[in-house]
Design a protein around this motif. Sequence first.
Motif, PDB file in Angstrom:
ATOM      1  N   ALA A   1       0.829  -1.210   0.000  1.00 15.60           N
ATOM      2  CA  ALA A   1       0.000   0.000   0.000  1.00 15.60           C
ATOM      3  C   ALA A   1       0.860   1.256   0.000  1.00 15.60           C
ATOM      4  CB  ALA A   1      -0.943  -0.008   1.195  1.00 15.60           C
ATOM      5  N   VAL A   2       1.903   1.292   0.824  1.00 16.50           N
ATOM      6  CA  VAL A   2       2.729   2.509   0.866  1.00 16.50           C
ATOM      7  C   VAL A   2       3.647   2.608  -0.347  1.00 16.50           C
ATOM      8  CG1 VAL A   2       2.620   2.591   3.386  1.00 16.50           C
ATOM      9  CG2 VAL A   2       4.582   1.489   2.286  1.00 16.50           C
ATOM     10  N   ARG A   3       4.008   1.476  -0.928  1.00 14.80           N
ATOM     11  CA  ARG A   3       4.800   1.535  -2.160  1.00 14.80           C
ATOM     12  C   ARG A   3       4.006   2.147  -3.317  1.00 14.80           C
ATOM     13  NH1 ARG A   3       6.458  -4.045  -0.932  1.00 14.80           N
ATOM     14  NH2 ARG A   3       8.548  -4.032  -0.020  1.00 14.80           N
ATOM     15  N   SER A   4       2.717   1.868  -3.343  1.00 17.22           N
ATOM     16  CA  SER A   4       1.899   2.315  -4.465  1.00 17.22           C
ATOM     17  C   SER A   4       1.205   3.651  -4.218  1.00 17.22           C
ATOM     18  CB  SER A   4       0.844   1.261  -4.806  1.00 17.22           C
ATOM     19  OG  SER A   4       0.002   1.018  -3.690  1.00 17.22           O
ATOM     20  N   ASN A   5       1.228   4.143  -2.985  1.00 13.94           N
ATOM     21  CA  ASN A   5       0.536   5.384  -2.657  1.00 13.94           C
ATOM     22  C   ASN A   5       1.490   6.313  -1.901  1.00 13.94           C
ATOM     23  OD1 ASN A   5      -1.086   7.455  -1.629  1.00 13.94           O
ATOM     24  ND2 ASN A   5      -2.853   6.116  -1.361  1.00 13.94           N
TER      25      ASN A   5
END
Length: 371
Positions: free
Chosen positions: A333-337
Motif C-alpha cells: 500500500a505505501v509503495r503504491s501510494n
Amino acid sequence: MVIGVPKEIKPGENRVAMVPAGVEELVRRGHRVLVQRGAGRGSGITDEEYVEAGAVLCEGPDEIFGQADLILKVKEPLAQEWPRLRPGQVLFTYLHLAPDRALTEALLERGVVGIAYETIQTDDGSLPLLTPMSEVAGRMAVQVGAQYLEKVHGGRGILLGGVPGVPAAEVVILGAGTVGYNAARIALGLGAHVTILDINVARLRYMEDILRGNLITVVSNRYNVERAVRYADLLIGAVLIPGARAPKLVTEGMVRSMKEGAVIVDVAVDQGGCIETVDRATTHDDPVYVKHGVIHYAVANIPGAVPRTSTYALTNCTLPYVLELAERGWKEAVRSNPALARGVNVVAGEVTHRAVAQSHGLSYVPLERAV
C-alpha cells in the motif's frame, strides 16, 4: 486481514475510528472486523449497528489488540495501551509524535508500524486526514473562545460580535491554513473583527479573496505578532508544520501584555503548542487554566466534544486508506501510494519520518530502507 477497533480511552474522547458503513465494506471484501463493545456509544452508534454491518463484538481491548493485524484508532495510544501493541502490528491513528518522546520510544520499543493520519500528505501538499478535524477544531475554537469571554466563565465579558454602538471583539488568528480559515469564517460570521497572520502572502491573498467582513491580513513576524497579541480579546493558535513540533510564536512576555480576561485557544497544542504559556494539554473535563490573567484553553482533542460530527467527517476520509491497507497489506500500500507512505512515522524500531526524528534527536531512516 483482521482489523480491530478499540474503544478510545483518552479523557473526553467520544469519537470512534470506524462507522458501520466502513465495517460493512471491509466485511464485504472478506476481512474480519473486531469492534470493542461500546466503542461507538459516544458517537451515537450502537453495538447492534456494528453487528448488523458484520462486525464481531469484543468485550475488551485485549482481544482486539491480541488478534488484529491492523489497529484503527482516533487518538494516540495511552500508556496503558502500549503493552498491548506487538511487533509488526499496524497502528493507524493520529499519533502527533513530535512533542511526545515517551510515546515515540514506546512505539519503537514495541516494533509496530505507526501510520499517522496527520502526516498523510498528497503531492499538492494537502493533508486529507487532518483536514476534516482541522475544520471542526477551527470552527470550535471560536465557539469555545466566545464562551470563555463571558464573565461567568472568567472572561472579559465581551460579546464576540458586539452590538450597535459597542465595538465587536478582536479575534487574532495565527496561521491561515485549514484551522485558521475555518476560525476566521466563523468569527467573521458572528461579527467579530478578525486579524489573521501567516508567513505565506499568497495564502493571505486567498483569505482576502474568499472571506468577507472585518478582516485584516498581516504578514507574520515577531513585530506584527507582538502587536496583534496585545490587542486580542481572543487569540487562536492555528500553526502547523506537518509532523513537526509547532514553533513558539507567542512568548510569555507577549501573553503578559494581553488584556485581563482575554482568551487563548491553542489548537496547535497536540503538536506542542505555538504559545509559550501553553505548557500542558488540558482535557474536556478540565479545559482551561489562567496564567498572567489570561484564560488558556489547551484541549488536545477539540473535535472530541462533537463526536458524532467528527467521527463521520473523519471516517469519510480514512476509509479509502483503510481499504488500501487491508487489501494490499501495508508494505504494498505505501509503495503504491506516496501520500500514504508519508504517513508512516515508525517501522520496526526505526523512525521513518524526518520531522519526528529531528524533534527528538533520533536517527532517521528513509522508508524505502525500512520496508
